[in-house]
Each structure stands twice: as C-alpha cells, then as structure tokens.
Motif scaffolding. Structure first.
Motif, mmCIF file in Angstrom:
data_model
loop_
_atom_site.group_PDB
_atom_site.id
_atom_site.type_symbol
_atom_site.label_atom_id
_atom_site.label_comp_id
_atom_site.label_asym_id
_atom_site.label_seq_id
_atom_site.Cartn_x
_atom_site.Cartn_y
_atom_site.Cartn_z
ATOM 1 N N PHE A 1 0.853 -1.191 0.000
ATOM 2 C CA PHE A 1 0.000 0.000 0.000
ATOM 3 C C PHE A 1 0.888 1.239 0.000
ATOM 4 O O PHE A 1 1.825 1.346 0.781
ATOM 5 N N ILE A 2 0.581 2.150 -0.905
ATOM 6 C CA ILE A 2 1.368 3.374 -1.052
ATOM 7 C C ILE A 2 0.627 4.519 -0.370
ATOM 8 O O ILE A 2 -0.604 4.596 -0.442
ATOM 9 N N TYR A 3 1.387 5.396 0.305
ATOM 10 C CA TYR A 3 0.755 6.543 0.962
ATOM 11 C C TYR A 3 1.576 7.792 0.715
ATOM 12 O O TYR A 3 2.721 7.723 0.265
ATOM 13 N N ASP A 4 0.956 8.911 1.027
ATOM 14 C CA ASP A 4 1.622 10.201 0.898
ATOM 15 C C ASP A 4 2.289 10.502 2.234
ATOM 16 O O ASP A 4 1.602 10.767 3.224
ATOM 17 N N ASN A 5 3.632 10.472 2.289
ATOM 18 C CA ASN A 5 4.317 10.590 3.581
ATOM 19 C C ASN A 5 4.309 12.011 4.135
ATOM 20 O O ASN A 5 4.780 12.258 5.238
ATOM 21 N N GLY B 1 -4.769 6.563 -10.229
ATOM 22 C CA GLY B 1 -5.175 7.916 -10.608
ATOM 23 C C GLY B 1 -6.040 8.557 -9.523
ATOM 24 O O GLY B 1 -5.854 9.717 -9.167
ATOM 25 N N MET B 2 -6.960 7.788 -8.964
ATOM 26 C CA MET B 2 -7.833 8.313 -7.913
ATOM 27 C C MET B 2 -7.031 8.631 -6.654
ATOM 28 O O MET B 2 -7.289 9.627 -5.977
ATOM 29 N N PHE B 3 -6.029 7.803 -6.360
ATOM 30 C CA PHE B 3 -5.175 8.058 -5.197
ATOM 31 C C PHE B 3 -4.419 9.381 -5.380
ATOM 32 O O PHE B 3 -4.360 10.213 -4.466
ATOM 33 N N LEU B 4 -3.866 9.592 -6.574
ATOM 34 C CA LEU B 4 -3.118 10.829 -6.812
ATOM 35 C C LEU B 4 -4.028 12.056 -6.732
ATOM 36 O O LEU B 4 -3.574 13.155 -6.434
ATOM 37 N N GLU B 5 -5.330 11.852 -6.965
ATOM 38 C CA GLU B 5 -6.287 12.955 -6.831
ATOM 39 C C GLU B 5 -6.698 13.166 -5.376
ATOM 40 O O GLU B 5 -7.522 14.026 -5.090
ATOM 41 N N GLY B 6 -6.201 12.332 -4.488
ATOM 42 C CA GLY B 6 -6.524 12.526 -3.075
ATOM 43 C C GLY B 6 -7.795 11.850 -2.604
ATOM 44 O O GLY B 6 -8.363 12.242 -1.588
ATOM 45 N N GLU B 7 -8.249 10.814 -3.329
ATOM 46 C CA GLU B 7 -9.496 10.166 -2.943
ATOM 47 C C GLU B 7 -9.348 9.200 -1.766
ATOM 48 O O GLU B 7 -10.342 8.770 -1.199
ATOM 49 N N ALA B 8 -8.117 8.802 -1.440
ATOM 50 C CA ALA B 8 -7.927 7.884 -0.317
ATOM 51 C C ALA B 8 -6.526 8.048 0.247
ATOM 52 O O ALA B 8 -5.641 8.615 -0.394
ATOM 53 N N ASP B 9 -6.333 7.503 1.478
ATOM 54 C CA ASP B 9 -5.012 7.596 2.114
ATOM 55 C C ASP B 9 -4.028 6.610 1.499
ATOM 56 O O ASP B 9 -2.829 6.883 1.430
ATOM 57 N N VAL C 1 -3.234 3.295 -1.501
ATOM 58 C CA VAL C 1 -3.652 2.600 -2.714
ATOM 59 C C VAL C 1 -2.808 1.336 -2.862
ATOM 60 O O VAL C 1 -1.624 1.335 -2.522
ATOM 61 N N LEU C 2 -3.430 0.275 -3.361
ATOM 62 C CA LEU C 2 -2.672 -0.949 -3.603
ATOM 63 C C LEU C 2 -1.843 -0.788 -4.872
ATOM 64 O O LEU C 2 -2.361 -0.507 -5.941
ATOM 65 N N SER C 3 -0.497 -0.940 -4.689
ATOM 66 C CA SER C 3 0.404 -0.844 -5.838
ATOM 67 C C SER C 3 1.630 -1.699 -5.524
ATOM 68 O O SER C 3 1.470 -2.751 -4.889
ATOM 69 N N TYR C 4 2.801 -1.249 -5.892
ATOM 70 C CA TYR C 4 4.025 -2.019 -5.664
ATOM 71 C C TYR C 4 4.985 -1.231 -4.775
ATOM 72 O O TYR C 4 4.937 0.000 -4.746
ATOM 73 N N THR C 5 5.887 -1.953 -4.085
ATOM 74 C CA THR C 5 6.869 -1.246 -3.250
ATOM 75 C C THR C 5 7.747 -0.334 -4.105
ATOM 76 O O THR C 5 8.357 0.592 -3.590
ATOM 77 N N ALA D 1 9.724 13.015 -3.435
ATOM 78 C CA ALA D 1 10.005 11.999 -2.417
ATOM 79 C C ALA D 1 8.813 11.790 -1.494
ATOM 80 O O ALA D 1 8.931 11.205 -0.430
ATOM 81 N N GLY D 2 7.651 12.263 -1.921
ATOM 82 C CA GLY D 2 6.491 12.271 -1.032
ATOM 83 C C GLY D 2 5.702 10.979 -0.954
ATOM 84 O O GLY D 2 4.726 10.893 -0.224
ATOM 85 N N LYS D 3 6.081 9.953 -1.726
ATOM 86 C CA LYS D 3 5.319 8.710 -1.678
ATOM 87 C C LYS D 3 6.161 7.606 -1.037
ATOM 88 O O LYS D 3 7.351 7.480 -1.331
ATOM 89 N N SER D 4 5.534 6.816 -0.171
ATOM 90 C CA SER D 4 6.230 5.686 0.458
ATOM 91 C C SER D 4 5.313 4.477 0.474
ATOM 92 O O SER D 4 4.101 4.610 0.294
ATOM 93 N N ALA D 5 5.920 3.311 0.732
ATOM 94 C CA ALA D 5 5.146 2.077 0.819
ATOM 95 C C ALA D 5 5.071 1.628 2.271
ATOM 96 O O ALA D 5 6.033 1.776 3.024
ATOM 97 N N LEU D 6 3.915 1.084 2.673
ATOM 98 C CA LEU D 6 3.756 0.518 4.017
ATOM 99 C C LEU D 6 4.410 -0.852 4.081
ATOM 100 O O LEU D 6 4.219 -1.663 3.185
ATOM 101 N N GLU D 7 5.139 -1.125 5.176
ATOM 102 C CA GLU D 7 5.710 -2.457 5.339
ATOM 103 C C GLU D 7 4.854 -3.253 6.320
ATOM 104 O O GLU D 7 4.568 -2.792 7.424
#
Lengths: 513, 327
Positions: free
Chosen positions: B130-134, B203-211, B213-217, B230-236
């Motif tokens: 899951f990717i989030y905006d750090n 695309g919806m995640f980048l528009e701010g629709e959720a905290d 999104v399922l993607s890749y590390t 550098a604002g995007k990170s993956a949850l471990e």
C-alpha cells in the motif's frame, strides 16, 4: 420504396445479426463447459436496479431541462445544447476522474463543505453510480426529448397562445403527446446504455456489491476462459434488453401534430411559467454538466503544457480516420434501415432487434468475432475494418431511435404531396425526406462520429502494437504512471470527439431550430 | 494531411503482409510493456542488434487476458513467446500444455526466493504494497489487522479483473488462511472503492481520494526518479508481502523455435535486465546495480505460501473475497 433501398436495409440488418447473434453462437460452439454461476444473481439484481434508477432519474430531470431549453431563448443557448452532447462521449476513466474532481472526497464540493465546517461528501456506492450515469445520460435524454418538442410545428404554439389555453389543456394538447413519444424512448436508451456499463460502476460503486452482468462477462472471458458462461450471461443481458425494448415500444406513441410551415419553433406561452424557475433549471444543469468538463480542461491543459507526447499526432490521425469511416458507414446503414422500416408494417420488430445492439457486450462481440475470423485470417490484419464496422454498428441503435420518428413525421407531413408528384426513390429522399429530418440526422451523425472516436471496447482485442489510437494511447500512458500526459491526451480526445459532434450537430441545426 | 491519413490507414494493416527479409520473432505481451515509456522499445533494439531478426511485440492483454488470448488462438497462434504471465497464473498456464520446455535453464538468477522451473523464465518481480503520501500520514499500520482497525481509507483493484487485485486476495489468504474472510470484513469500511484496473485506482489516489492505494513497493521510486518527488512511500507489513514474479514462456506451436530459445536466454542478460527498473518499475531478476532511487525503498520479506497457487485455490480465494465484501 425502391428495391435497392430495401436491399440496403436488409444488408444493414444482417450486419446487426452478425454482431448480436453470431458472437454468442461462436462462444457457445467453442465452449467446453457452461454453467451460469450462482454468484451471477446478485450481479443481475444490481444491474437491473442501477440501470432502472439511472434511467428514471436521468429522464425525470431531463424533462424540465428540455422544456426550459425549448421555451426560452437566451445568449449561449446553442452552445449549451451542443455541450449537452459532451458527457456522453467521455471515456469512462476520464468521466470518473472528472466527476471525482467535483464530487469526490477531496473534490470541489467537499472542499467547500469543509470550509463551512461541514463533513465531506462520500458518493461511493449506489449514489456514485447513479451520479455518473445521470451525468452521462441526462444530457442525452434531454436532447432526445428536446427533439420531440422542436418537432411541434410552431403554428400550434401560436394557436395555443391565441386561444389562451389553460395550462392543463395546453399540457394535454401539446406537451403530453410530445412526452408520450419521447419519454419511453429516452428511458429505454438510457436503461440499455447503463445496463452494460461496468468500469464506472465498479470504480464508483465502492465494492463487489456493485457488480454488473458486464463485469461477470469480463471475468468469465478474461480470467476463467469460460466461454459458455460468458455466452449465457450475454444472453441474459440481451433478454433484459429485449424486455425493456418491448415495454418501451408498448407505451410509446409517436406524437402526430400534422404539418406546419416549418417556421422556427417559438413557444408563445412562457408567461404562465415563472422565468426564474426555468433559469434555475438551466443554471443547475449547466453547472452539473459544465464543472466536470471544466476539470478535464484544466487538468488536460496542464498535461499538455508540461510536454506533448510523441506520437500524439499519429494517434489523433488514426482515431480521426476510424471515426470518419465509421461515421460514413453508420450513416449509410442507419439511413437505409430507417428508410426501409419507416414503410414496413413490422418496423417495430426490426428496430427492436437493432436496439439489442445496445445490450450486447463489447467483450462478447470482440471475442466472438475473433473466434469467427481467426480460422481464416489473422485478426490483426483486419483491425481497422473491424473496428470501423463495430463502431458504426454500435451507434446504429441510437441513430435509428433518433431518426425513425423524424422519418415518420416527414412522411406524414409531405408523403401525400410527394406521392402526388410521383416522387420516388432517391429524388424523394433528397427533396422530401432529407430536408425534414435534417436536425435529427445531424444530431445522430454527430453522436456516431464522436462515439467511434472514443471507443475502446473492441479494438483492444484486434489492435496491432504499432497502431496507436487516442484512447489506447491514453490508457497506455496511465498504465505507465504518466497521469499528467494521459490527462493531456484525454483532453485532445474529448475535444476532438466534441468537435466532430459539434460540426455534424450544428450542420443539422443551421436552419435555426 | 489527407494523404497522410490514407497512408496511415493502409500501411498499418498491410505492414505485416510485406515481405520480411529477416526471420521474425513474435512476442505476445501487455500494453504498458510496449508503450513508449515501457521496456519494449529498448529491449527490441537490444535484441535485434544481436539476433539478426525482427522482434515483433503484439499487445494481447495482461495476465489472465494474455492466457485467454492464447487459448482462443490455440495452435494457430502467431506467438512464439509470451511475456507477461505471472506466478499466480503459472499452474493454470502449465496445465494447458501450450508451452514448450526450456532449452536451457536461465542463467544468473538472483531472486529472493528459490526458482526452478522447466517452462517459465522470470523477467522481473515486485512486492505488492500500500502506497501513501508521507507528507500527510504519520501513524502507520504494520499489518492487515492493524489496517482493518485503523480508519485509513484504501483503494484496491478487483481480483476478478486485475492482476494486483488478484495478488491482494492471495496475499491475505496466505497470511491469514481461514481468517482471511474476517480480515476482509474488517477492511470493508476502509475500502473506498474497488476499481477494474490499477490505472483507475492509482489515478484516484493521486487525486486525493484515499489515504492508501494498492500498488508495488517500487512505485515510490517512480515518483522519486521521474518526478523528483520523495512524497510517496510504501507501508511495510509484518505478515510479509505478496511477491509477483512476471514470467515468459515459449509456445510449443512456435515456428521460430531456435530464435525463441535465443530470446528466452536473452531475458536474463544485462541488456534486458538493466532496462527493467526505470521502465517497468519492477526489480530485475539478476544481480545488477539498481538506480539510486531504489535504495530508499522498503525491503520486506515475502509472505509464505503465496508463490505458486493451484487453480482451485485461486478461484476459492476470489470467491471468498467477493462473499466477504458483499455482505
């Protein structure tokens, strides 16, 4: 009716059969197993629910909007009537993102509410699905109903005003017949279009509760390779389409107002209806349709300024080429069919069959054609002709639904004088029918052109890798994290679709209607 | 312009008819692999430089759609090699009997898991995450259970239509077994929506629709390298992460068998592998130096028991997902 015209009509009908029936038969013939899975039932239920509600809401809102547009003259009215064609032409992913820019959790409305200290909006679920479908189809329904009002000879409005008819009498004599003709037709078209919607339903529906038959077909074809299951689901969908079409035909009654001099339609009775109410309806509709379109414009311009993708021009030319060829083909097929069935006693039944195309799944059509063609040719070699043909055929039901009442009207108004003059065949078509159906023809052709520009359903199965169309390019960019570039491509796509629509539509309306 | 248009309309379908002086290797793959931003164009140039042939990519859908396409075409397929299946589909694909055994075992493999297969060659891999905006999120869940307890909103893809969506269903199943349905029920109020494909939800995640999104590390590496963001990170997650290994295979019906073998061997050479990180945004399968931005990515462990999934178990996991979220 000349024999050549009938032959063309029957030819067009064969094309429809090739796309409605042949793919299902091809799938069944290739199927190894076939079982309609139990999990399909919730999908069927939800499909019918969302499609019925979408149709009812779109048409209920379209009636006051069409009424306001038909009785008021104001600056920008022509632009507004044209812009009503725009949402219908949007690729689903573009529509979803543009609606979310306004209605989403961090959209304009939620931001505004937050500033007022209120909670944000959460549209996901049935409400999101309905919002998107109304956004797509309210404008289309409005145009269909508006055509009905504009077909009323202006003499009737003048007479009604002179006689100072009470509102109730006026409604019964003028408005009711218009609605009786146009509303079932609009309901049917919106229902059918929403029934086969799936990417939008999934994205805004909030989860697997919002699954449609079309998704089940996609899953069966793509993931399970269950050709028999897909064919059965396709038949279920066609069956519901058939029932809906039969109901609509049972209730629809084409309005018959007799002839007029064809003067510009002018409603003389706006006094009785408060001006502010119409103004309110028009402003709300303009905002509802205009704001998401504005979001596409702003994002797209941003994407284009940050760099034009290589290959954009080539993709644009291929898309434009496909659109123009499809449009020419669709126009020929639609006119041949409309001209033929206008004179046929069984016209309704023939149109019913054509309408089934709206309920046919593009995935089933694509896969079915692939199975049929593959033993003989490499399907890639036929990518362009197939795409053009399928795009043309898919706009056929809409075109026919729009053209047929116009044809009937032309025949009623001028058929006898044409008979008297002995006009037949081409001369009759060019001098009598064509001038009469011109606005509807322009609108229908515009829809066909724009739809084929944006369509993606079938081409993905056939497109060779070096063939780039605008929608394919947009999806490829999105798949490679290039969201900004994709927004730019989306803007070019939407602008071109709309441009084509506008040219044809305007061409039909030039007479001032 | 008109001339150009007519030329464009005619040359495209006919180009495959014109006489080819060189032998042609046809590789079926997915859309984003051959796009201008994908690995396709560079790999074509590199392979053609050494094979004395023409490499032709054909877009035939991703993952399961690719497999359906091959089944549809059967032995009549033009494909010599298919590139774009993954570990979730391998067992199903193997049973079809469409593929030929490898001429030689792949060289230089350096995957985090042991790999031995006589049909499929891995060409890249990645962990789902899951990717989030750090810049916005500070309290981070470290497991599915913690995520289900939080009120973070998430966007995921439908396992019935999307490859990462399927991976997520298999991931939860592998991590929680019989408890998977409970996890999904717990997550149901976190899920904003489920999309048909990765593009829509990202695309919806980048528009701010959720905290989240399922993607890749590896997704944060794209934003870091291509956008200097550098604002995007993956949850471990402590359960371990689902590992997607993308594979290629040679068709038994190929009429260019020698060339196909050559391409299969080429996959694990540096010329192929060095293109992967910054075009497909996945990890290479051999031990080659990674671009700078990759060093900042999380390095999770693979979740046990989700590498090779029998067909029946895959279907069961998807059905369980549908049932749990439809309640």
């Amino acid at each position: 009716m000349s024999g050549a015209g009938k032959a063309f009509g029957i030819g067009a009908l064969l094309v429809v059969a090739l796309l409605v029936l042949a793919p299902v038969v091809a799938l069944l013939a290739r199927a190894e197993t076939s079982s309609l899975s139990v999990s399909a039932w919730p999908a069927i239920r939800f499909t019918l629910l969302q499609a019925s509600l979408s149709a009812l809401i779109s048409v209920a809102l379209a009636i006051p909007l069409a009424r306001a547009l038909s009785r008021r003259r104001f600056f920008g009215r022509g632009v507004m009537v044209s812009l009503l064609g725009a949402p219908f032409l949007l690729p689903s992913i573009v529509a979803v993102l543009s609606l979310l820019a306004i209605w989403g959790r961090s959209g304009v409305v939620s931001d505004g509410l937050a500033r007022l200290g209120l909670g944000g909006l959460d549209i996901y679920g049935l409400s999101g699905v309905l919002l998107a479908h109304v956004f797509f189809n309210l404008p289309l329904a409005t145009r269909m109903i508006l055509q009905g009002w504009q077909a009323v000879p202006s003499e009737h409005f003048r007479l009604a005003a002179m006689l100072d008819l009470a509102p109730r009498a006026r409604f019964a004599l003028l408005d009711m017949p218009v609605l009786r003709g146009a509303v079932p037709s609009a309901l049917l078209v919106v229902f059918m279009l929403c029934m086969s919607s799936f990417a939008v339903v999934l994205a805004l529906g909030g989860g697997p509760k919002a699954s449609t038959i079309e998704l089940a077909i996609y899953q069966a074809l793509r993931f399970e390779f269950d050709l028999g299951g897909a064919a059965q689901l396709a038949m279920v969908q066609l069956g519901f389409g058939l029932i809906a079409a039969m109901l609509a035909f049972r209730f629809a009654k084409v309005a018959s107002f007799g002839g007029g001099l064809g003067a510009m339609v002018q409603d003389f009775d706006p006094r009785r209806w408060p001006r502010w109410l119409d103004a309110g309806v028009l402003i709300l509709a303009a905002l509802f349709v205009g704001l998401p379109l504005g979001a596409i414009l702003i994002k797209g311009l941003g994407g284009l300024f940050s760099g034009m993708a290589a290959g954009l021009l080539g993709a644009w030319l291929v898309s434009l080429g496909i659109a123009l060829v499809s449009t020419a083909l669709a126009l020929m097929l639609a006119l041949a069919l409309a001209f033929w069935i206008d004179l046929e006693a069984r016209g309704d039944r023939i149109e019913l069959f054509v309408l089934l195309l709206l309920a046919a799944s593009p995935f089933v059509i694509g896969t079915g054609l692939f199975i049929l063609i593959n033993p003989f040719f490499s399907p890639f070699r036929l990518a362009l002709p197939i795409t053009a043909l399928v795009n043309a055929a898919l706009s056929l039901p809409l075109m026919l639904r729009i053209l047929r009442p116009a044809m009937a009207r032309a025949r009623e108004n001028h058929g006898r004088i044409a008979d008297g003059l002995g006009l037949r065949g081409r001369a009759r078509f060019c001098h009598i029918t064509l001038p009469q159906i011109r606005p509807e023809l322009g609108f229908a052709t515009g829809l066909a052109a724009a739809l084929s520009m944006g369509d993606l359903g079938v081409i993905t199965l056939f497109a060779p890798p070096d063939m780039q169309t605008l929608p394919l390019m947009m999806y490829r960019q999105m798949g490679s994290y290039q969201m900004d570039a994709a927004a730019g491509t989306a803007l070019i796509l939407v602008a071109s679709s709309f441009g084509l629509f506008y040219l044809f539509d305007k061409g039909g309306r030039y007479a001032g209607a | 312009m008109k001339k150009f248009l007519i030329a464009a309309a005619f040359t495209l379908p006919l180009s495959s008819l014109s006489a080819q002086p060189l032998p042609e290797l046809t590789v079926y793959t997915y859309d984003s692999f051959v796009s201008d931003w994908g690995p396709g164009p560079q790999i074509k140039t590199a392979f053609e430089a050494e094979c004395g042939c023409t490499l032709k990519f054909v877009v035939a859908g991703d993952g399961a759609a690719l497999l359906s396409r091959l089944r549809l075409e059967g032995a009549r397929s033009d494909a010599d090699v298919v590139l774009g299946l993954d570990n979730a589909l391998m067992e199903q694909a193997r049973d079809l009997g469409l593929f030929a055994p490898l001429a030689a075992a792949p060289q230089n493999l350096a995957l985090p898991v042991a790999w031995e297969d006589d049909i499929f060659v891995p060409y890249d891999w990645g962990y789902l995450a899951f990717i989030y905006d750090n810049t916005k999120l500070s309290e981070l869940p470290n497991s599915f259970a913690a995520l289900a307890d939080s009120d973070l909103s998430i966007l995921i893809q439908d396992p019935r239509a999307s490859t990462p969506g399927l991976g997520l269903a298999l991931w939860v199943k592998a991590a929680y077994g019989d408890g998977a349905a409970d996890i999904w029920q717990g997550l149901s109020d976190n899920i904003v929506t489920v999309t048909k494909g990765w593009s829509e939800s990202y695309g919806m995640f980048l528009e701010g629709e959720a905290d989240l999104v399922l993607s890749y590390t590896t997704s944060p590496a794209y934003h870091l390298i291509a956008e200097q963001d550098a604002g995007k990170s993956a949850l471990e997650f402590s359960e371990g992460h689902y590992m997607q290994i993308e594979v290629a295979a040679k068709l038994a019906s190929s009429d260019q068998a020698a060339l196909a073998d050559e391409f299969m061997a080429f996959i694990t050479t540096d010329a192929f592998q060095q293109v992967i990180p910054e075009t497909n945004w996945m990890y290479p399968v051999t031990d080659i130096p990674l671009p700078d931005g990759f060093s900042s990515l999380i390095q999770p462990d693979p979740v046990a028991g989700a590498l090779f999934i029998p067909d029946a178990a895959r279907k069961a996991a998807v059905d369980e997902w549908v049932r749990a979220l439809s309640r």
